[in-house]
Scaffold this motif. Structure first.
Motif, PDB file in Angstrom:
ATOM      1  N   ASP A 140       0.701  -1.395   0.063  1.00  0.00           N
ATOM      2  CA  ASP A 140       0.226  -0.013  -0.013  1.00  0.00           C
ATOM      3  C   ASP A 140       0.821   1.334   0.025  1.00  0.00           C
ATOM      4  N   THR A 141       2.044   1.125   0.597  1.00  0.00           N
ATOM      5  CA  THR A 141       2.776   2.459   0.565  1.00  0.00           C
ATOM      6  C   THR A 141       4.035   2.413  -0.617  1.00  0.00           C
ATOM      7  N   PHE A 142       3.850   1.476  -1.537  1.00  0.00           N
ATOM      8  CA  PHE A 142       4.860   1.248  -2.510  1.00  0.00           C
ATOM      9  C   PHE A 142       4.919   2.453  -3.353  1.00  0.00           C
ATOM     10  N   SER A 143       6.270   3.316  -3.854  1.00  0.00           N
ATOM     11  CA  SER A 143       6.409   4.322  -4.492  1.00  0.00           C
ATOM     12  C   SER A 143       7.868   4.204  -4.913  1.00  0.00           C
ATOM     13  N   CYS A 144       7.849   4.318  -6.222  1.00  0.00           N
ATOM     14  CA  CYS A 144       9.178   4.395  -7.021  1.00  0.00           C
ATOM     15  C   CYS A 144       9.797   5.822  -7.116  1.00  0.00           C
ATOM     16  N   PRO A 145      10.844   5.968  -6.895  1.00  0.00           N
ATOM     17  CA  PRO A 145      11.446   7.395  -7.226  1.00  0.00           C
ATOM     18  C   PRO A 145      11.464   7.524  -8.732  1.00  0.00           C
ATOM     19  N   THR A 146      11.315   8.801  -9.357  1.00  0.00           N
ATOM     20  CA  THR A 146      11.454   9.039 -10.734  1.00  0.00           C
ATOM     21  C   THR A 146      12.588   8.552 -11.342  1.00  0.00           C
ATOM     22  N   ASN A 147      13.858   8.633 -10.865  1.00  0.00           N
ATOM     23  CA  ASN A 147      14.980   8.492 -11.345  1.00  0.00           C
ATOM     24  C   ASN A 147      15.317   6.666 -11.472  1.00  0.00           C
ATOM     25  N   LEU A 148      14.307   6.005 -10.719  1.00  0.00           N
ATOM     26  CA  LEU A 148      14.420   4.380 -10.932  1.00  0.00           C
ATOM     27  C   LEU A 148      13.416   4.091 -11.664  1.00  0.00           C
ATOM     28  N   GLU A 149      12.438   4.735 -12.253  1.00  0.00           N
ATOM     29  CA  GLU A 149      11.193   4.180 -12.849  1.00  0.00           C
ATOM     30  C   GLU A 149      11.456   3.397 -14.045  1.00  0.00           C
ATOM     31  N   SER A 150      12.547   3.759 -14.758  1.00  0.00           N
ATOM     32  CA  SER A 150      12.865   2.761 -15.945  1.00  0.00           C
ATOM     33  C   SER A 150      13.439   1.483 -15.581  1.00  0.00           C
ATOM     34  N   GLY A 151      14.446   1.630 -14.291  1.00  0.00           N
ATOM     35  CA  GLY A 151      14.890   0.368 -13.898  1.00  0.00           C
ATOM     36  C   GLY A 151      13.808  -0.453 -13.280  1.00  0.00           C
ATOM     37  N   TRP A 152      12.717   0.048 -12.780  1.00  0.00           N
ATOM     38  CA  TRP A 152      11.696  -0.808 -12.041  1.00  0.00           C
ATOM     39  C   TRP A 152      10.754  -1.321 -13.181  1.00  0.00           C
ATOM     40  N   LYS A 153      10.500  -0.449 -14.225  1.00  0.00           N
ATOM     41  CA  LYS A 153       9.702  -1.115 -15.289  1.00  0.00           C
ATOM     42  C   LYS A 153      10.321  -2.243 -16.085  1.00  0.00           C
ATOM     43  N   ARG A 154      11.773  -2.090 -16.194  1.00  0.00           N
ATOM     44  CA  ARG A 154      12.573  -3.179 -16.796  1.00  0.00           C
ATOM     45  C   ARG A 154      12.395  -4.455 -15.906  1.00  0.00           C
ATOM     46  N   LEU A 155      12.765  -4.274 -14.647  1.00  0.00           N
ATOM     47  CA  LEU A 155      12.543  -5.575 -13.893  1.00  0.00           C
ATOM     48  C   LEU A 155      11.231  -6.071 -13.689  1.00  0.00           C
ATOM     49  N   LYS A 156      10.116  -5.109 -13.610  1.00  0.00           N
ATOM     50  CA  LYS A 156       8.782  -5.752 -13.789  1.00  0.00           C
ATOM     51  C   LYS A 156       8.398  -6.506 -14.935  1.00  0.00           C
ATOM     52  N   GLY A 157       8.979  -6.084 -15.847  1.00  0.00           N
ATOM     53  CA  GLY A 157       8.876  -6.979 -17.216  1.00  0.00           C
ATOM     54  C   GLY A 157       9.425  -8.303 -17.052  1.00  0.00           C
ATOM     55  N   LEU A 158      10.665  -8.524 -16.567  1.00  0.00           N
ATOM     56  CA  LEU A 158      11.274  -9.656 -16.490  1.00  0.00           C
ATOM     57  C   LEU A 158      10.330 -10.558 -15.331  1.00  0.00           C
ATOM     58  N   ILE A 159      10.129 -10.136 -14.316  1.00  0.00           N
ATOM     59  CA  ILE A 159       9.067 -10.775 -13.509  1.00  0.00           C
ATOM     60  C   ILE A 159       8.075 -11.287 -14.037  1.00  0.00           C
ATOM     61  N   GLU A 160       7.116 -10.347 -15.013  1.00  0.00           N
ATOM     62  CA  GLU A 160       5.823 -10.985 -15.408  1.00  0.00           C
ATOM     63  C   GLU A 160       6.014 -12.031 -16.400  1.00  0.00           C
ATOM     64  N   SER A 161       7.249 -11.856 -17.220  1.00  0.00           N
ATOM     65  CA  SER A 161       7.405 -12.825 -18.211  1.00  0.00           C
ATOM     66  C   SER A 161       8.113 -13.951 -17.850  1.00  0.00           C
ATOM     67  N   GLY A 162       8.569 -14.146 -16.609  1.00  0.00           N
ATOM     68  CA  GLY A 162       9.320 -15.213 -16.110  1.00  0.00           C
ATOM     69  C   GLY A 162      10.777 -15.665 -16.484  1.00  0.00           C
TER      70      GLY A 162
END
Length: 287
Positions: A58-80
């Motif tokens: 509920d408190t998750f928040s990603c700093p602007t400078n890390l958004e691209s890296g988080w998006k990349r990692l999220k893609g890896l997670i969701e694609s296995g």
């Protein structure tokens, strides 16, 4: 007819093969009796390749400078795909233990955007997450020195109490919570400690805890259970050999006192292989 086998030794050799040929570790100097511990330590640290659903706290928040890296990692997670490049480089050191993982069951991931060698660019802030079955529970992005920040467990308890309920200690109230430094000191000594969240709920180590050597307590217990299980399989197979005499005779058996069997393990079954006769027998199956 008598069975000649060492299923526990075969199991050790299977682990050696995975450690060496799949994960790239050098186990030549590791005694066989320690192989299960280093295997489970490595397995725990390296998330299994599987498609996972990302669940945000509920408190998750990603700093602007890390958004691209988080998006990349999220893609890896969701694609296995493989998440190892986002882990600490220490994952490549066979005997290195992750004390936060052993204590609280929490992985940490770097959020860089580009690969540098075998790993993603290192970042100061880290994503802390709990990986359970096919879910990736994103706890939050914390500073690099937040290894014992009790907010981590508070967030887990508040958002997903059902997945850690088994670690609750009923009827226990801790009136003297540990400071971060005290908890870090205990971890360095491979000592286990409970954690009390704000509503008074007390948790034993969510990650399974540690033994004095620093290896995960669950690894030690798993090794002991597996040894007993394999002994039972051997005894059962030995008792059934006579009923398989005709099968062996068709394959050239002519009365030898001992029949040598090797253990083979796949994702869904345990099989005994008799290499001299080309015979196999399923010992255990998920079905």
């Amino acid at each position: 007819m008598k069975l000649k086998s060492n299923f526990f030794g075969d199991w050790i050799n299977i682990q050696k093969d995975i450690l060496t040929n799949h994960w790239g570790y050098d186990v030549s100097s590791v005694p066989d009796k320690e192989i299960p511990f280093v295997y489970f330590n490595a397995e725990q640290r390296r998330p299994e390749l599987k498609v996972r659903q990302v669940v945000l706290a509920d408190t998750f928040s990603c700093p602007t400078n890390l958004e691209s890296g988080w998006k990349r990692l999220k893609g890896l997670i969701e694609s296995g795909r493989d998440l190892t490049p986002n882990l600490s480089k220490l994952v490549n050191k066979l005997n290195n233990k992750d004390s936060m993982l052993n204590d609280w069951g929490v992985h940490h991931f770097h959020l860089g955007e580009k690969m540098k060698g075998n790993f993603i660019e290192r970042t100061g802030p880290l994503l802390f997450a709990l990986l359970v079955e096919d879910k990736f529970y994103a706890i939050g992005i914390f500073n690099h020195d937040s290894w014992a920040d009790q907010d981590i467990v508070e967030i887990i308890h508040r958002n997903w109490p059902s997945i850690v309920e088994q670690y609750q200690i009923k009827g226990v109230i801790s009136s003297t919570p540990l400071t971060e430094q005290e908890r870090l000191t205990l971890r360095k000594k491979n000592a286990n400690s409970n954690v009390t969240v704000q509503d008074g709920t007390v948790y034993a180590p969510i990650g399974g805890g540690m033994v004095s050597s620093g290896f995960n307590l669950q690894a030690v217990m798993t090794k002991d259970r597996q040894k007993m299980f394999l002994r039972k399989l051997e005894k059962h197979l030995d008792s059934q050999l006579e009923s398989l005499r005709e099968v062996f005779e068709k394959q050239g058996y002519n009365g030898e006192l001992e029949l040598e069997a090797l253990l083979d393990i796949t994702e869904d079954k345990y099989t005994a292989l008799f290499p001299k006769y080309g015979v196999s027998a399923i010992l255990w199956s998920k079905e």
